[in-house]
Motif scaffolding. Sequence first.
Motif, PDB file in Angstrom:
ATOM      1  N   UNK A  18     -31.487  55.248  51.498  1.00  0.00           N
ATOM      2  CA  UNK A  18     -30.990  54.999  52.857  1.00  0.00           C
ATOM      3  C   UNK A  18     -29.661  55.711  53.071  1.00  0.00           C
ATOM      4  N   UNK A  19     -28.768  55.645  52.080  1.00  0.00           N
ATOM      5  CA  UNK A  19     -27.475  56.321  52.201  1.00  0.00           C
ATOM      6  C   UNK A  19     -27.655  57.835  52.289  1.00  0.00           C
ATOM      7  N   UNK A  20     -28.600  58.391  51.528  1.00  0.00           N
ATOM      8  CA  UNK A  20     -28.865  59.831  51.575  1.00  0.00           C
ATOM      9  C   UNK A  20     -29.336  60.249  52.966  1.00  0.00           C
ATOM     10  N   UNK A  21     -30.211  59.454  53.556  1.00  0.00           N
ATOM     11  CA  UNK A  21     -30.683  59.754  54.912  1.00  0.00           C
ATOM     12  C   UNK A  21     -29.501  59.710  55.884  1.00  0.00           C
ATOM     13  N   UNK A  22     -28.614  58.731  55.710  1.00  0.00           N
ATOM     14  CA  UNK A  22     -27.435  58.641  56.565  1.00  0.00           C
ATOM     15  C   UNK A  22     -26.527  59.853  56.423  1.00  0.00           C
ATOM     16  N   UNK A  27     -24.340  64.766  58.540  1.00  0.00           N
ATOM     17  CA  UNK A  27     -24.085  66.198  58.354  1.00  0.00           C
ATOM     18  C   UNK A  27     -24.686  67.038  59.455  1.00  0.00           C
ATOM     19  N   UNK A  28     -25.884  66.687  59.881  1.00  0.00           N
ATOM     20  CA  UNK A  28     -26.538  67.425  60.959  1.00  0.00           C
ATOM     21  C   UNK A  28     -25.739  67.316  62.256  1.00  0.00           C
ATOM     22  N   UNK A  29     -25.326  66.107  62.590  1.00  0.00           N
ATOM     23  CA  UNK A  29     -24.567  65.922  63.824  1.00  0.00           C
ATOM     24  C   UNK A  29     -23.162  66.502  63.727  1.00  0.00           C
ATOM     25  N   UNK A  35     -19.861  63.872  67.788  1.00  0.00           N
ATOM     26  CA  UNK A  35     -19.213  62.783  67.048  1.00  0.00           C
ATOM     27  C   UNK A  35     -19.996  61.467  67.048  1.00  0.00           C
ATOM     28  N   UNK A  36     -20.665  61.140  68.141  1.00  0.00           N
ATOM     29  CA  UNK A  36     -21.405  59.872  68.192  1.00  0.00           C
ATOM     30  C   UNK A  36     -22.533  59.866  67.164  1.00  0.00           C
ATOM     31  N   UNK A  37     -23.257  60.963  67.051  1.00  0.00           N
ATOM     32  CA  UNK A  37     -24.322  61.060  66.056  1.00  0.00           C
ATOM     33  C   UNK A  37     -23.786  61.026  64.643  1.00  0.00           C
ATOM     34  N   UNK A  38     -22.620  61.665  64.430  1.00  0.00           N
ATOM     35  CA  UNK A  38     -21.990  61.630  63.112  1.00  0.00           C
ATOM     36  C   UNK A  38     -21.683  60.198  62.706  1.00  0.00           C
ATOM     37  N   UNK A  39     -21.059  59.447  63.612  1.00  0.00           N
ATOM     38  CA  UNK A  39     -20.695  58.075  63.269  1.00  0.00           C
ATOM     39  C   UNK A  39     -21.919  57.185  63.134  1.00  0.00           C
ATOM     40  N   UNK A  40     -22.984  57.490  63.865  1.00  0.00           N
ATOM     41  CA  UNK A  40     -24.233  56.744  63.679  1.00  0.00           C
ATOM     42  C   UNK A  40     -24.775  56.987  62.267  1.00  0.00           C
ATOM     43  N   UNK A  41     -24.718  58.230  61.810  1.00  0.00           N
ATOM     44  CA  UNK A  41     -25.144  58.542  60.447  1.00  0.00           C
ATOM     45  C   UNK A  41     -24.294  57.832  59.414  1.00  0.00           C
ATOM     46  N   UNK A  42     -22.991  57.758  59.643  1.00  0.00           N
ATOM     47  CA  UNK A  42     -22.121  57.047  58.710  1.00  0.00           C
ATOM     48  C   UNK A  42     -22.432  55.547  58.721  1.00  0.00           C
ATOM     49  N   UNK A  43     -22.852  55.041  59.873  1.00  0.00           N
ATOM     50  CA  UNK A  43     -23.300  53.649  59.938  1.00  0.00           C
ATOM     51  C   UNK A  43     -24.538  53.418  59.092  1.00  0.00           C
ATOM     52  N   UNK A  47     -25.234  50.853  56.004  1.00  0.00           N
ATOM     53  CA  UNK A  47     -26.422  49.992  55.956  1.00  0.00           C
ATOM     54  C   UNK A  47     -27.108  50.130  54.596  1.00  0.00           C
ATOM     55  N   UNK A  48     -27.137  51.335  54.052  1.00  0.00           N
ATOM     56  CA  UNK A  48     -27.732  51.538  52.727  1.00  0.00           C
ATOM     57  C   UNK A  48     -27.023  50.722  51.666  1.00  0.00           C
TER      58      UNK A  48
END
Length: 75
Positions: A18-22, A27-29, A35-43, A47-48
Motif C-alpha cells: 500500500x505504501x509503495x502504491x502511495x 511521484x506521478x503527481x 500538489x493535491x494529488x501529491x498529498x493524496x498519494x502521501x495520505x 494508510x499503508x
Amino acid sequence: MAGSSHGHTPAAWTGVIIAFIGFCVAGTFMVMAQPAGFWAGMGVVLVGGVVGGVMRLMGMGQQHSSHPVPARAES
C-alpha cells in the motif's frame, strides 16, 4: 535477519504494498506539478502504515519468540 523471518508476514507485505502504491501516486503527481494529488498519494502512504499496524495487532504480524537469535559464528 534470514534466520528471524523479519518482514515475512501478511501485515508487513500489505503495509509495504500500500505504501509503495502511495509513493508511486505521489511521484506521478509531483512530476505533473499537482500538489493535491501529491498529498493524496502521501495520505495513501500513511494508510499503508496504519493498515500494517492494525493487521499486526490482529495477529498477522511477526510473532514474538521466547528463544534468542543464535549467535553468528566468528570467522
